[in-house]
Design an enzyme around this catalytic site. Structure first.
Site, mmCIF file in Angstrom:
data_model
loop_
_atom_site.group_PDB
_atom_site.id
_atom_site.type_symbol
_atom_site.label_atom_id
_atom_site.label_comp_id
_atom_site.label_asym_id
_atom_site.label_seq_id
_atom_site.Cartn_x
_atom_site.Cartn_y
_atom_site.Cartn_z
ATOM 1 N N CYS A 1 0.870 -1.168 0.000
ATOM 2 C CA CYS A 1 0.000 0.000 0.000
ATOM 3 C C CYS A 1 0.905 1.215 0.000
ATOM 4 O O CYS A 1 2.110 1.114 0.200
ATOM 5 C CB CYS A 1 -0.834 -0.009 1.268
ATOM 6 S SG CYS A 1 -1.696 -1.564 1.505
ATOM 7 N N ASN B 1 1.333 -0.106 5.905
ATOM 8 C CA ASN B 1 1.743 -0.909 4.762
ATOM 9 C C ASN B 1 2.497 -2.119 5.284
ATOM 10 O O ASN B 1 3.393 -1.961 6.107
ATOM 11 C CB ASN B 1 2.651 -0.066 3.850
ATOM 12 C CG ASN B 1 3.330 -0.901 2.790
ATOM 13 O OD1 ASN B 1 2.734 -1.816 2.241
ATOM 14 N ND2 ASN B 1 4.586 -0.597 2.508
ATOM 15 N N GLY B 2 2.110 -3.317 4.835
ATOM 16 C CA GLY B 2 2.806 -4.527 5.285
ATOM 17 C C GLY B 2 1.810 -5.534 5.808
ATOM 18 O O GLY B 2 0.609 -5.448 5.530
ATOM 19 N N HIS C 1 5.942 -32.103 -26.518
ATOM 20 C CA HIS C 1 5.893 -32.869 -25.277
ATOM 21 C C HIS C 1 4.622 -32.570 -24.475
ATOM 22 O O HIS C 1 4.547 -32.922 -23.303
ATOM 23 C CB HIS C 1 7.138 -32.579 -24.423
ATOM 24 C CG HIS C 1 8.408 -32.980 -25.106
ATOM 25 N ND1 HIS C 1 8.711 -34.289 -25.397
ATOM 26 C CD2 HIS C 1 9.430 -32.240 -25.605
ATOM 27 C CE1 HIS C 1 9.877 -34.338 -26.016
ATOM 28 N NE2 HIS C 1 10.331 -33.112 -26.162
ATOM 29 N N GLU D 1 -0.894 -9.569 -17.537
ATOM 30 C CA GLU D 1 -1.191 -8.497 -16.581
ATOM 31 C C GLU D 1 -1.847 -7.289 -17.229
ATOM 32 O O GLU D 1 -2.692 -6.643 -16.609
ATOM 33 C CB GLU D 1 0.040 -8.106 -15.757
ATOM 34 C CG GLU D 1 1.195 -7.589 -16.541
ATOM 35 C CD GLU D 1 2.445 -7.361 -15.692
ATOM 36 O OE1 GLU D 1 2.345 -7.173 -14.482
ATOM 37 O OE2 GLU D 1 3.545 -7.357 -16.282
ATOM 38 N N ARG E 1 1.385 1.716 -6.010
ATOM 39 C CA ARG E 1 1.674 0.737 -4.957
ATOM 40 C C ARG E 1 0.435 -0.058 -4.532
ATOM 41 O O ARG E 1 0.530 -1.048 -3.811
ATOM 42 C CB ARG E 1 2.238 1.444 -3.725
ATOM 43 C CG ARG E 1 3.529 2.162 -3.967
ATOM 44 C CD ARG E 1 3.999 2.852 -2.716
ATOM 45 N NE ARG E 1 4.267 1.917 -1.656
ATOM 46 C CZ ARG E 1 5.419 1.304 -1.461
ATOM 47 N NH1 ARG E 1 6.423 1.536 -2.278
ATOM 48 N NH2 ARG E 1 5.581 0.464 -0.472
ATOM 49 N N LYS F 1 2.685 -2.145 -8.003
ATOM 50 C CA LYS F 1 4.022 -2.024 -8.598
ATOM 51 C C LYS F 1 5.103 -2.598 -7.695
ATOM 52 O O LYS F 1 6.022 -3.246 -8.146
ATOM 53 C CB LYS F 1 4.291 -0.539 -8.869
ATOM 54 C CG LYS F 1 5.621 -0.241 -9.511
ATOM 55 C CD LYS F 1 5.573 -0.543 -10.971
ATOM 56 C CE LYS F 1 6.897 -0.292 -11.653
ATOM 57 N NZ LYS F 1 6.958 -1.045 -12.913
ATOM 58 N N GLU G 1 8.516 -13.446 -20.624
ATOM 59 C CA GLU G 1 8.258 -12.041 -20.306
ATOM 60 C C GLU G 1 7.051 -11.522 -21.100
ATOM 61 O O GLU G 1 6.185 -10.823 -20.557
ATOM 62 C CB GLU G 1 9.525 -11.219 -20.609
ATOM 63 C CG GLU G 1 9.381 -9.699 -20.523
ATOM 64 C CD GLU G 1 8.965 -9.198 -19.146
ATOM 65 O OE1 GLU G 1 8.934 -9.968 -18.181
ATOM 66 O OE2 GLU G 1 8.630 -7.999 -19.061
ATOM 67 N N LYS H 1 3.453 -9.975 -19.735
ATOM 68 C CA LYS H 1 2.898 -8.664 -20.129
ATOM 69 C C LYS H 1 1.457 -8.807 -20.593
ATOM 70 O O LYS H 1 0.598 -8.013 -20.230
ATOM 71 C CB LYS H 1 3.703 -8.021 -21.280
ATOM 72 C CG LYS H 1 5.103 -7.546 -20.992
ATOM 73 C CD LYS H 1 5.194 -6.359 -20.085
ATOM 74 C CE LYS H 1 5.306 -6.768 -18.642
ATOM 75 N NZ LYS H 1 6.581 -6.839 -18.036
ATOM 76 N N TRP I 1 -3.735 -2.025 -1.187
ATOM 77 C CA TRP I 1 -3.682 -3.262 -1.958
ATOM 78 C C TRP I 1 -4.042 -4.348 -0.954
ATOM 79 O O TRP I 1 -3.261 -4.679 -0.057
ATOM 80 C CB TRP I 1 -2.280 -3.489 -2.520
ATOM 81 C CG TRP I 1 -2.181 -4.681 -3.412
ATOM 82 C CD1 TRP I 1 -2.530 -4.758 -4.720
ATOM 83 C CD2 TRP I 1 -1.676 -5.980 -3.057
ATOM 84 N NE1 TRP I 1 -2.292 -6.017 -5.199
ATOM 85 C CE2 TRP I 1 -1.767 -6.792 -4.210
ATOM 86 C CE3 TRP I 1 -1.171 -6.535 -1.886
ATOM 87 C CZ2 TRP I 1 -1.366 -8.118 -4.210
ATOM 88 C CZ3 TRP I 1 -0.764 -7.857 -1.883
ATOM 89 C CH2 TRP I 1 -0.870 -8.632 -3.057
HETATM 90 C C1 F6R Z 1 5.773 -7.493 -14.381
HETATM 91 C C2 F6R Z 1 6.169 -6.838 -13.164
HETATM 92 C C3 F6R Z 1 6.453 -7.664 -11.956
HETATM 93 C C4 F6R Z 1 7.811 -7.247 -11.373
HETATM 94 C C5 F6R Z 1 8.103 -8.022 -10.091
HETATM 95 C C6 F6R Z 1 9.443 -7.660 -9.516
HETATM 96 O O1 F6R Z 1 5.495 -6.579 -15.375
HETATM 97 O O2 F6R Z 1 6.257 -5.642 -13.104
HETATM 98 O O3 F6R Z 1 6.457 -9.013 -12.279
HETATM 99 O O4 F6R Z 1 8.796 -7.464 -12.337
HETATM 100 O O5 F6R Z 1 7.105 -7.764 -9.144
HETATM 101 O O6 F6R Z 1 9.541 -6.312 -9.194
HETATM 102 P P1 F6R Z 1 10.934 -5.618 -8.978
HETATM 103 O O7 F6R Z 1 11.667 -5.653 -10.269
HETATM 104 O O8 F6R Z 1 10.596 -4.232 -8.515
HETATM 105 O O9 F6R Z 1 11.653 -6.404 -7.927
#
Ligand code: F6R
Length: 589
Positions: free
Chosen positions: A2, A100-101, A489, A473, A27, A584, A466, A470, A74
């Site tokens: 949060c 937060n936590g 397989h 999400e 966040r 994030k 990757e 993308k 969050w």
């Molecule tokens: C995907 C994404 C997340 C972060 C992951 C790690 O688009 O943003 O999967 O890559 O939460 O976050 P960081 O890099 O901040 O440790």
């Protein structure tokens, strides 16, 4: 995950707090609340939704008083409801808390407090902090410092909280969650992130674990959890504010995708000495382990491949959430290379903590220079891509890769010549961005797909992972990255008429093998989107990327998939900047 913010100063708190929350909304963004203190009275408003929506409904900005706390949530404990939104107060309503936590022992604390007559209004773990502080303040007033030290030593888990008292003081404390004080000529901020106050000041104090700050009309005092007075240095924070704004772009995500042609170059702005330490540490290590989460984990997979291919150095990649179960070979001769945008990801920090206990050396590649990860590392290199606000990693991912190319070149006598190609890269990125119109049209064709598969081999496989992350999400479509040779397989059973499959197939040593796998799915009816420098009749749609040095394809081919994910999100009317259920900075484990 949060965001929390507190403000005490000469200006009205509510507008400042609301603006700060907008900047930190990445966040967590399921509900919002703020509380202000005016003439010894607490006013509290909260609601479900984004900051702008809740502010429109409840006129948060209009709340009176020069002291305020705010929160964007969050959800971890308790649904997304108004009563679970922060701030939380106690029974006497003379304090308000934003947290937060996760408080791991909240159930036992709650039970104990309930037995002493406390009545709880939410299902959150956070509410116990308010009631606990209240119960530790004798007669609701008492000694704030004592009440906070008593409270903090009782709480288990990870937390950062800010509490405002109706007497006009404000305080904060942290354990394994970030909390930063911003100092202005007008007053003080206590915030989860420097973004919460960068608009007002670049002077900051980074609280360490088990630090408490209390600010009242006489000024600021810092203590540890034992109540011992401590002092901290003021740090100058460097990010430019303009970068937080999305300018003329519709979303931060597309702005950040476009920024990559510059951000890759910025990743090269490194202190030579640090780069040398980084490389020498890698060269002299007995064991090398990469760790990271999500996109940063995928960057680590590319880095491992490059390190082996060009540096002839063996390494292992362990997902940070799995790290604690893979400790057998980690010792004082091991080097852990942690990769993270935020530098605050709880899984990553936990891995580092354990590795440090085993006396391993910690190197990191991190975007936020002031983050916990940067500060815990023996040596770190900054990604330097500026704030990444879009929840999905884009420019930080390519920045991580760029740094790794640079390191590989140092270690391997300039094997890829990445830095020498920097000017050329800008043209290539510009060229890929020109494909945006075609990519948007492809998004229109596949926007209703139930599943999307991405195939790639070798260096392309991490990009397939990757890319699928993308798509999941941003567009909420089930997507899966598959090593092309693995199709037969099992996954081949999933291919039917019109199944959308993206094939990463530029001309390198994987080209013919991937083409063979593509034939296998084409003959079962798949709709093929080829990302390649070479046209092929097997592609239903072709995203033509330029021909480059073979080792550079990962950093290039990911961009069309970022764009495709963004346009899929727009077509499906999801918000690409703030995907549902995500945040994030994942500061919980
Ligand atoms: C995907 C994404 C997340 C972060 C992951 C790690 O688009 O943003 O999967 O890559 O939460 O976050 P960081 O890099 O901040 O440790």
């Amino acid at each position: 995950m949060c965001s929390i913010i507190g403000f005490i100063g000469n200006s009205r708190a509510a507008p400042v707090v609301v603006e700060s929350l907008k900047k930190m909304e990445y966040r967590g963004y399921d509900s919002v609340g703020i509380a202000t203190i005016n003439s010894g009275k607490i006013m509290l408003k909260k609601g479900v939704g984004r900051v702008v929506e809740v502010n429109n409904q409840l006129n948060l900005m209009k709340m009176p008083g020069n002291i305020g706390v705010g929160h964007t949530r969050w959800a971890t404990h308790g649904g997304v409801t108004e009563s679970n939104a922060h701030p939380h107060d106690g029974c006497k309503k003379n304090i308000v808390v934003v947290h937060n936590g996760i408080i791991e022992n909240f159930r036992e604390i709650k039970k104990d407090l309930e037995q002493h007559g406390h009545i709880f209004k939410s299902q959150t773990d956070s509410e116990v902090i308010a009631h606990l502080i209240e119960s530790n303040l004798v007669d609701g007033k008492g000694n704030i410092k004592k009440a906070l030290t008593k409270t903090c030593t009782k709480l288990k888990g990870a937390f950062a909280f800010v509490v405002a008292f109706e007497d006009g003081s404000i305080a904060g404390a942290r354990l394994d969650e970030p909390l930063i004080i911003g100092l202005t000529n007008d007053g003080y901020f206590i915030s989860s992130d420097v973004l919460g106050f960068l608009e007002y000041t670049d002077r900051a104090i980074f609280l360490e674990n088990k630090d408490i700050v209390i600010i009242d009309k006489n000024g600021m005092n810092l203590f540890d959890f034992n109540g011992k007075k401590i002092s901290k240095q003021i740090t100058q924070v460097a990010w430019e504010l303009g970068e937080i704004d999305k300018g003329d772009y519709a979303h931060h995500t597309i702005k950040e995708i476009h920024e990559q042609k510059k951000s890759i170059e910025k990743a090269m702005l490194q202190d030579n000495e640090r780069v040398n330490i980084f490389c020498n540490t890698i060269r002299s290590a007995k064991n090398i382990f990469f760790t990271g989460s999500g996109s940063s984990y995928h960057a680590a997979l590319v880095a491992k491949n490059l390190l082996s291919r060009f540096g002839k150095i063996r390494s292992e990649v362990i997902m940070s959430s799995e790290f604690q179960y893979n400790l057998d070979n980690i010792d004082k001769d091991s080097v852990i290379i942690a990769i993270s945008q935020s530098g605050e990801t709880a899984d990553v920090l936990q891995s580092i903590k354990i590795a440090k206990e085993k006396n391993a050396k910690i190197l990191s590649i991190v975007n936020v220079h002031t983050s916990s990860l940067a500060r815990l590392s023996d040596c770190y290199l900054g990604i330097n891509c500026g704030p990444e606000i879009g929840v999905a990693a884009t420019k930080s991912f390519t920045g991580q890769l760029a740094i790794f190319y640079m390191i590989i070149d140092k270690i391997s006598d300039n094997a890829t010549r990445f830095v020498d190609n920097m000017k050329f890269f800008q043209e290539i990125f510009e060229g890929i961005i020109q494909l945006e119109g075609e990519i948007e049209r492809i998004a229109e064709v596949i926007k209703d797909a139930k599943d999307i598969y991405i195939l790639g081999k070798s260096l392309h496989y991490p990009i397939a992972l990757e890319g699928s992350l993308k798509i999941k999400e941003l567009a909420y479509i089930h997507a899966e990255g598959i090593a092309a040779g693995e199709l037969k397989h099992g996954p081949l059973a999933l291919i039917e008429n019109n199944t959308a499959v993206i094939v990463l197939n530029p001309e390198d040593e994987t080209f013919n093998d991937t083409l063979r796998s593509t034939n296998e799915i084409k003959s079962r009816g798949a709709y093929i989107i080829g990302i390649s420098n070479k046209e092929d009749i097997i592609f239903d749609r072709h995203i033509k990327i330029p021909t480059v040095n073979k080792s550079f394809y990962p950093i290039i081919e990911v961009i069309p998939i970022q764009l495709l994910s963004y346009y899929l999100a727009l077509k499906r009317e999801t918000n690409p900047d703030y995907p549902r259920n995500l945040a994030k900075s994942v500061t919980v484990r």
